[in-house]
Design an enzyme around this catalytic site. Structure first.
Site, short mmCIF file in Angstrom:
data_model
loop_
_atom_site.label_atom_id
_atom_site.label_comp_id
_atom_site.label_asym_id
_atom_site.label_seq_id
_atom_site.Cartn_x
_atom_site.Cartn_y
_atom_site.Cartn_z
N HIS A 136 -8.32 -4.13 -11.01
CA HIS A 136 -7.83 -2.91 -11.84
C HIS A 136 -8.82 -2.96 -13.24
O HIS A 136 -9.61 -3.31 -13.16
CB HIS A 136 -6.28 -3.17 -12.32
CG HIS A 136 -5.57 -3.30 -11.25
ND1 HIS A 136 -5.43 -2.80 -9.99
CD2 HIS A 136 -4.82 -4.43 -10.63
CE1 HIS A 136 -4.65 -3.29 -9.07
NE2 HIS A 136 -4.66 -4.45 -9.47
N GLU A 186 -1.47 -7.06 -15.63
CA GLU A 186 -2.12 -7.69 -14.56
C GLU A 186 -3.85 -7.64 -15.03
O GLU A 186 -4.67 -8.61 -14.77
CB GLU A 186 -2.00 -7.01 -13.23
CG GLU A 186 -2.97 -7.55 -12.16
CD GLU A 186 -2.94 -7.21 -10.78
OE1 GLU A 186 -3.46 -7.65 -9.72
OE2 GLU A 186 -1.98 -5.98 -10.91
N HIS A 196 -6.39 -11.36 -8.44
CA HIS A 196 -5.19 -10.42 -8.63
C HIS A 196 -3.79 -11.10 -9.01
O HIS A 196 -3.95 -12.29 -8.89
CB HIS A 196 -5.09 -9.28 -7.66
CG HIS A 196 -6.02 -8.21 -7.34
ND1 HIS A 196 -5.87 -6.93 -7.55
CD2 HIS A 196 -7.38 -8.22 -6.83
CE1 HIS A 196 -6.70 -6.22 -7.30
NE2 HIS A 196 -7.64 -6.94 -6.84
N GLU A 233 -4.17 -13.37 -4.64
CA GLU A 233 -2.99 -12.95 -5.39
C GLU A 233 -2.62 -14.16 -6.06
O GLU A 233 -1.74 -15.14 -5.40
CB GLU A 233 -1.94 -12.33 -4.56
CG GLU A 233 -2.49 -11.13 -4.13
CD GLU A 233 -2.22 -9.87 -4.87
OE1 GLU A 233 -1.99 -10.17 -6.12
OE2 GLU A 233 -2.47 -8.65 -4.60
#
Length: 284
Positions: free
Chosen positions: A79, A117, A172, A248
């Site tokens: 992101h 995040e 992430h 993740e």
């Protein structure tokens, strides 16, 4: 008279014989060419120094390269901080592999207290980059700050491909609202679309999983199996032609994991185990 003379002659002869028999020697003549004395400018072998002089030449310095010199790692922090303010840009469709398209990017998730995040992933990626660079690895980041837009998921994959990366690792954090959901998982492209998405990517994902688990992190209890998640829907993995995996790190909606992600100590812990796992993969 004649008799007296004979006796005197006999006595003289006897005296000469006795004189000679007493051991009185005449000195021997000196040699005409006496031997020269030994030279003092040439020390004998016994007087030579037993250790080399201090001016002896030293061996040249080592030119050995660092263990990971020449390796290239692309880190892809998920992101970006400017995504939320630019919906038109991040919602446009881009290729996602397997004949599909997806939005350019997303805003990502956050903890219940609002820690985003995108901030977590960028901080961890920078820490991993610093650790790898210190070992001689050339590190490329897909974004250089946490205030921009994108890049799009297809561009992120292209950065790894163009760099000829030995490993591409996307970082992430998840945002599952399911009660009790916690733990990390590592995704890889499956079924593979090229040779690098096969065994190399599976090995990278497994090495990352093993490293996180060895570092004390718990595998996810709500997704994947034993910390691994084969995926066919992640554009960055589908479009990669280099060994690639996506970590993740945990569930930001879980209070315990959220607290660790929001702290500098927790992010350093994540970074240290991810960097070590990447080193292990590169050494394999």
């Amino acid at each position: 008279m004649v008799a007296v003379r004979r006796r005197l002659s006999l006595l003289v002869a006897i005296g000469l014989v006795l004189f000679t028999a007493c051991g009185v020697d005449t000195p021997a003549p000196e040699p005409r060419n006496p031997p020269a004395p030994p030279s003092l400018s040439s020390p004998s072998a016994s007087s030579a120094p037993s250790t080399p002089p201090s001016s002896a030449p030293k061996p040249p310095p080592s030119t050995q390269q660092p263990p990971k010199a020449g390796k290239v790692v692309v880190l892809d922090p998920g992101h970006n901080g400017g995504n939320s303010g630019n919906p038109g840009e991040i919602n446009r469709k881009v290729p996602a592999g397997r004949g599909k398209t997806k939005p350019c990017n997303t805003t990502g998730t956050s903890t219940n207290s609002g820690y985003p995040e995108h901030a977590f992933t960028f901080d961890v990626a920078q820490r991993v980059a610093e650790a790898l660079s210190a070992k001689g690895v050339r590190v490329v980041l897909t974004r250089q700050n946490d205030s921009g837009i994108g890049p799009c998921v297809d561009e992120r994959a292209a950065i790894g491909n163009e760099a000829g990366a030995d490993a591409v690792v996307s970082i992430h954090a998840d945002g599952s609202n399911s009660a009790g959901s916690n733990g990390f998982h590592v995704a890889y492209s499956a079924p593979p679309l090229n040779a690098q998405q096969g065994a190399p990517s599976t090995k990278l994902a497994t090495t990352l999983r093993d490293g996180l688990r060895a570092g004390g992190f718990t595998t996810a209890n709500y997704i994947g199996s034993n910390g691994l998640a084969p995926r066919a829907d992640l554009a960055g993995l589908n479009l990669s032609t280099r060994p690639a995996a996506l970590v993740e790190c945990g569930n930001m909606r879980n209070s315990g994991e959220a607290a660790a992600m929001a702290s500098a100590e927790g992010r350093q812990r994540y970074a240290a185990v991810i960097a070590k796992a990447i080193e292990d993969y590169l050494a394999g």
